[in-house]
Design a protein around this motif. Structure first.
Motif, mmCIF file in Angstrom:
data_model
loop_
_atom_site.group_PDB
_atom_site.id
_atom_site.type_symbol
_atom_site.label_atom_id
_atom_site.label_comp_id
_atom_site.label_asym_id
_atom_site.label_seq_id
_atom_site.Cartn_x
_atom_site.Cartn_y
_atom_site.Cartn_z
ATOM 1 N N GLY A 231 51.379 114.836 86.829
ATOM 2 C CA GLY A 231 51.529 115.925 87.780
ATOM 3 C C GLY A 231 50.621 117.079 87.406
ATOM 4 N N ASN A 232 49.784 117.515 88.336
ATOM 5 C CA ASN A 232 48.914 118.664 88.103
ATOM 6 C C ASN A 232 49.624 119.916 88.614
ATOM 7 N N SER A 248 48.262 135.041 77.187
ATOM 8 C CA SER A 248 49.259 134.361 76.360
ATOM 9 C C SER A 248 50.204 133.533 77.227
ATOM 10 N N VAL A 249 50.559 134.069 78.406
ATOM 11 C CA VAL A 249 51.408 133.320 79.331
ATOM 12 C C VAL A 249 50.667 132.085 79.834
ATOM 13 N N ARG A 250 49.401 132.266 80.226
ATOM 14 C CA ARG A 250 48.623 131.137 80.745
ATOM 15 C C ARG A 250 48.477 130.047 79.694
ATOM 16 N N SER A 251 48.237 130.445 78.429
ATOM 17 C CA SER A 251 48.114 129.461 77.355
ATOM 18 C C SER A 251 49.425 128.712 77.147
ATOM 19 N N PHE A 252 50.546 129.436 77.219
ATOM 20 C CA PHE A 252 51.856 128.797 77.059
ATOM 21 C C PHE A 252 52.122 127.813 78.195
ATOM 22 N N GLU A 257 52.598 122.378 80.434
ATOM 23 C CA GLU A 257 52.209 121.423 81.480
ATOM 24 C C GLU A 257 51.556 120.181 80.898
ATOM 25 N N ARG A 258 50.855 120.313 79.817
ATOM 26 C CA ARG A 258 50.276 119.113 79.185
ATOM 27 C C ARG A 258 51.390 118.144 78.794
ATOM 28 N N PHE A 259 52.528 118.684 78.402
ATOM 29 C CA PHE A 259 53.664 117.865 78.002
ATOM 30 C C PHE A 259 54.457 117.381 79.220
ATOM 31 N N LEU A 260 54.886 118.329 80.080
ATOM 32 C CA LEU A 260 55.723 117.975 81.217
ATOM 33 C C LEU A 260 55.004 117.106 82.239
ATOM 34 N N GLY A 261 53.708 117.329 82.379
ATOM 35 C CA GLY A 261 52.953 116.614 83.405
ATOM 36 C C GLY A 261 52.918 115.118 83.237
ATOM 37 N N GLU A 262 53.274 114.641 82.046
ATOM 38 C CA GLU A 262 53.233 113.205 81.765
ATOM 39 C C GLU A 262 54.620 112.563 81.747
ATOM 40 N N ILE A 263 55.670 113.370 81.886
ATOM 41 C CA ILE A 263 57.022 112.870 81.668
ATOM 42 C C ILE A 263 57.812 112.828 82.978
ATOM 43 N N PRO A 264 58.394 111.662 83.330
ATOM 44 C CA PRO A 264 59.265 111.604 84.509
ATOM 45 C C PRO A 264 60.491 112.500 84.294
ATOM 46 N N PRO A 265 61.008 113.150 85.346
ATOM 47 C CA PRO A 265 60.491 113.146 86.719
ATOM 48 C C PRO A 265 59.452 114.225 86.984
ATOM 49 N N PHE A 266 59.117 115.022 85.946
ATOM 50 C CA PHE A 266 58.224 116.163 86.158
ATOM 51 C C PHE A 266 56.838 115.729 86.614
#
Length: 282
Positions: A231-232, A248-252, A257-266
C-alpha cells in the motif's frame, strides 16, 4: 470543459472511443505534464519516494524492461540510467516525443513505440520485467483481461510485472484526491479531470481504479501470481500537508509506512497499490 459523445455503442466502440479520448487529452497536456505530476507537497514527496523505491531498486543493469503507458518517461528514463535495456509503449505520440527528448538530453537510448497495451508490438518472451506506473487506470474495463494476457505473453518464463495503480478500496473510504491536485480523480464519474491547464480548458479522461481483489483475479486469469502487494500512503494520505511539512513527522510517517505498507490488512488500504506478480518459470 472538453466533452465527448456519450451515445450508446458496442463495447468495442466504447473502448475505442475512450482510447481516442486519452490520446486527445495527452496530446494537449504533453508539454506541461511533468509540471503537473507529481505535486509539490510533502504527501506527494512521500508517495513518489515510495514509488521509486518499489520499482527502481529492483531494476538491474542489462535487464530487458518494457514500460507500458510510459508517458514522458517518468520511469523509462531512470531505468535506462540504471543500465536496463528499456522499451516504452504509449498511446500518445506527443508524450513519447517528450520522453525521447529527455533521453537525448541524457545521452540515453530506449525503444519507444506508439501502440495499444491490448495489442503489444513485441514478440513472445521479449522481456524480463514489465512495468506500469499510474497508467493502467486509463484502460477501458473491457481491455483489462487482454492487457494482462499480453503482459504474460511478452514476459519470459519467470519474468515479472511491477505496477502502480489507484486503489478502489481506498476510494470507498475517501473520494478526495491527495496526489497532484491539478489532476483530480472524480471517483463517481470514473474520470480524471485535468484542471488549470495552460490552455485554460479542463479536460476529462476515463479513469478506473483497481481493488486488491481485481488485481489478484486479473493476474490469476493471465496465468501469473501476485507475490507482493504494497500500500502506497496508507497513513500519509490521511494527514494534512501542514503536519507532514515537519521533517521529523515526515520521517516518522515514512518509517511507519515502510512497515505497515507490507502488512495485511494495511497493505490493502493504501491510497495506491504497488504490486509485483510473476509468470511461472515453466
Amino acid at each position: 470543459m472538453t466533452t465527448y459523445d456519450q451515445r450508446p455503442r458496442t463495447l468495442a466502440d466504447q473502448a475505442e472511443q475512450q482510447k481516442d479520448q486519452v490520446r486527445s487529452v495527452y496530446r494537449r497536456v504533453a508539454e506541461e505534464y511533468d509540471e503537473r505530476i507529481p505535486g509539490l507537497g510533502p504527501c506527494d514527496e512521500l508517495f513518489t519516494t515510495t514509488e521509486h523505491r518499489f520499482l527502481l531498486e529492483k531494476i538491474q543493469p542489462g535487464e530487458r524492461v518494457l514500460d507500458i503507458g510510459c508517458g514522458t518517461g517518468r520511469f523509462t528514463v531512470p531505468m535506462a540510467e540504471l543500465g536496463a535495456q528499456v522499451s516504452g509503449l504509449d498511446l500518445s505520440e506527443a508524450m513519447l516525443e517528450m520522453a525521447a527528448g529527455k533521453l537525448r538530453e541524457r545521452d540515453l537510448t530506449a525503444d519507444l513505440r506508439e501502440g495499444d497495451m491490448a495489442h503489444m508490438p513485441f514478440p513472445d518472451g521479449s522481456f524480463d520485467t514489465v512495468t506500469s506506473m499510474l497508467a493502467l487506470m486509463h484502460l477501458p474495463l473491457e481491455d483489462r483481461p487482454a492487457v494482462f494476457a499480453e503482459v504474460h505473453r511478452v514476459l519470459r518464463p519467470g519474468g515479472r510485472m511491477l505496477l502502480g495503480v489507484k486503489n478502489a478500496l481506498f476510494e470507498e473510504m475517501f473520494t478526495g484526491d491527495r496526489f497532484a491536485s491539478v489532476d483530480v480523480t472524480d471517483v463517481a464519474a470514473k474520470q480524471l479531470q485535468f484542471t488549470r491547464t495552460r490552455s485554460g480548458e479542463d479536460y476529462l479522461a476515463p479513469w478506473y481504479s483497481f481493488s486488491p481483489q481485481d488485481l489478484t483475479a486479473l493476474f490469476a486469469g493471465a496465468g501469473m501470481t501476485v507475490t507482493r502487494m504494497r500500500g502506497n500512503s496508507p497513513l500519509a494520505a490521511w494527514l494534512a500537508d501542514e503536519v507532514l511539512r515537519d521533517a521529523s513527522v515526515r520521517s516518522f510517517v515514512d518509517r511507519i509506512e515502510r512497515f505497515l505498507g507490507e502488512i495485511p490488512p494495511f497493505n490493502h488500504l493504501g491510497y495506491h497499490l504497488l504490486v509485483e506478480a510473476v509468470k511461472p518459470a515453466v
